[in-house]
Structures are given as structure tokens and as C-alpha cells.
Design a protein around this motif. Structure first.
Motif, mmCIF file in Angstrom:
data_model
loop_
_atom_site.group_PDB
_atom_site.id
_atom_site.type_symbol
_atom_site.label_atom_id
_atom_site.label_comp_id
_atom_site.label_asym_id
_atom_site.label_seq_id
_atom_site.Cartn_x
_atom_site.Cartn_y
_atom_site.Cartn_z
ATOM 1 N N VAL A 54 11.998 6.411 0.334
ATOM 2 C CA VAL A 54 11.614 4.997 0.372
ATOM 3 C C VAL A 54 12.775 4.116 0.844
ATOM 4 O O VAL A 54 12.575 3.166 1.596
ATOM 5 C CB VAL A 54 11.095 4.542 -1.007
ATOM 6 N N LYS A 79 6.946 3.421 -5.509
ATOM 7 C CA LYS A 79 6.299 2.562 -4.510
ATOM 8 C C LYS A 79 6.843 2.866 -3.117
ATOM 9 O O LYS A 79 8.049 2.912 -2.906
ATOM 10 C CB LYS A 79 6.544 1.095 -4.853
ATOM 11 N N GLY A 80 5.917 3.097 -2.194
ATOM 12 C CA GLY A 80 6.297 3.390 -0.816
ATOM 13 C C GLY A 80 6.164 4.844 -0.431
ATOM 14 O O GLY A 80 6.293 5.184 0.742
ATOM 15 N N THR A 81 5.894 5.701 -1.415
ATOM 16 C CA THR A 81 5.721 7.116 -1.079
ATOM 17 C C THR A 81 4.259 7.410 -0.793
ATOM 18 O O THR A 81 3.355 6.783 -1.347
ATOM 19 C CB THR A 81 6.189 8.044 -2.226
ATOM 20 N N ILE A 142 -1.605 0.553 1.457
ATOM 21 C CA ILE A 142 -0.452 -0.275 1.093
ATOM 22 C C ILE A 142 -0.894 -1.462 0.243
ATOM 23 O O ILE A 142 -0.224 -1.818 -0.739
ATOM 24 C CB ILE A 142 0.322 -0.706 2.358
ATOM 25 N N GLU A 145 -1.516 -0.234 -3.228
ATOM 26 C CA GLU A 145 -0.217 -0.018 -3.866
ATOM 27 C C GLU A 145 0.406 -1.338 -4.305
ATOM 28 O O GLU A 145 0.855 -1.475 -5.446
ATOM 29 C CB GLU A 145 0.701 0.700 -2.881
ATOM 30 N N ASN A 146 0.403 -2.323 -3.421
ATOM 31 C CA ASN A 146 0.991 -3.630 -3.755
ATOM 32 C C ASN A 146 0.269 -4.322 -4.899
ATOM 33 O O ASN A 146 0.896 -5.025 -5.689
ATOM 34 C CB ASN A 146 1.018 -4.526 -2.519
#
Length: 150
Positions: A54, A79-81, A142, A145-146
Motif C-alpha cells: 500500500v 486499506k488499499g490491498t 474502492i 473500501e472508503n
């Protein structure tokens, strides 16, 4: 490319095979351990490796545990994976090409060394295709996730 490698004790038996394959393909390994076969918690290593991906310290990651599942679940909490278990070459490549998967998780108790080498090669050689529908779907992931990782 720089590749983050993480494993637990159950993935230890496949580590050297995967490290050698990554290097044979011309990539650099950033090794987050474990460095011995004593019992450890997979999540400790998955988080370190996922954070490296990340933060762009590594471009992709290959994580190994007994089934691949524990590493996958743990990595996806960062977060981001976009981590996934893949025990076949199609899924390893398609996950990158369609979903921009950035971490491959393998199960050392599920696949053998020669299959692992093939899967790692397909994963590392795959590129996100970036077609309009794929970008739209990735953006939805995304957004999810956010909205859920505050």
C-alpha cells in the motif's frame, strides 16, 4: 519490481521456492518473514507485507500460509490491498488483469512447488487491463473500501 513476501510457519516450506522464482523472473524480494518454521500468527506478517504494498515500498505481494486464506483475510484488512487466494494460473492472472489484484496468497498445504512457481509467474507478469468496465468496477470496490474503512 519489488515484491513483498510474507509467510507464516505453515507457508515456510514453500518460501524458498517462491523467493527463487521471483528472483529468477528478475524481481527483488522484500522479505517480511517468518524466517523459521516455529509457530507464528499469520496476521503479523500479512499486515507488514500489505503495508509495504500500500505504501508503494513494494509493487505487489506474495503471501503464503497453510491454505492462503488466513493471509488473504488479514491482508485485506489493510486499506488499499486487493488480495486473493489463487491456486491456479488463470485466477492469478485474471485477478490482476480485471480487478488489479496486488497481493497473491498461496496455500503451501494446497499446492506444490511447481504449481506455485507457475502461479507466481502468471501473477507477476499480469497487468491491469484498465478497460472502462474494469475501471468502473475497481472504483466501486474502492468506494466500498472508503465507506467501510474509516
Amino acid at each position: 519490481m519489488k515484491i513483498a513476501l510474507a509467510s507464516d510457519h505453515a507457508g515456510f516450506s514453500l518460501r524458498e521456492t517462491v523467493i527463487n522464482k521471483i528472483k529468477d523472473l528478475g524481481h527483488e524480494v522484500i522479505d517480511f518473514g517468518t524466517f523459521e518454521c516455529s509457530s507464528v500468527d499469520f496476521s503479523d506478517f500479512a499486515v507488514k507485507g500489505a503495508q509495504a504494498v500500500v505504501s508503494k515500498q513494494a509493487e505487489k505481494g506474495v503471501f503464503i500460509c497453510g491454505s492462503g486464506v488466513g493471509m488473504c483475510i488479514s491482508a485485506n484488512k489493510v486499506k488499499g490491498t486487493r488480495a486473493s487466494v489463487a491456486h491456479d494460473t488463470y485466477s492469478a492472472a485474471q485477478g490482476v488483469e480485471h480487478e488489479d489484484m496486488n497481493i497473491l496468497c498461496l496455500g503451501a498445504r494446497v499446492i506444490g512447488p511447481s504449481i506455485a512457481e507457475e502461479i507466481v509467474e502468471k501473477f507477476l507478469n499480469a497487468k491491469f487491463q484498465g478497460l472502462e468496465r474494469q475501471v468502473r468496477r475497481l472504483n466501486k470496490i474502492i468506494d466500498i473500501e472508503n465507506n467501510n474503512f474509516k
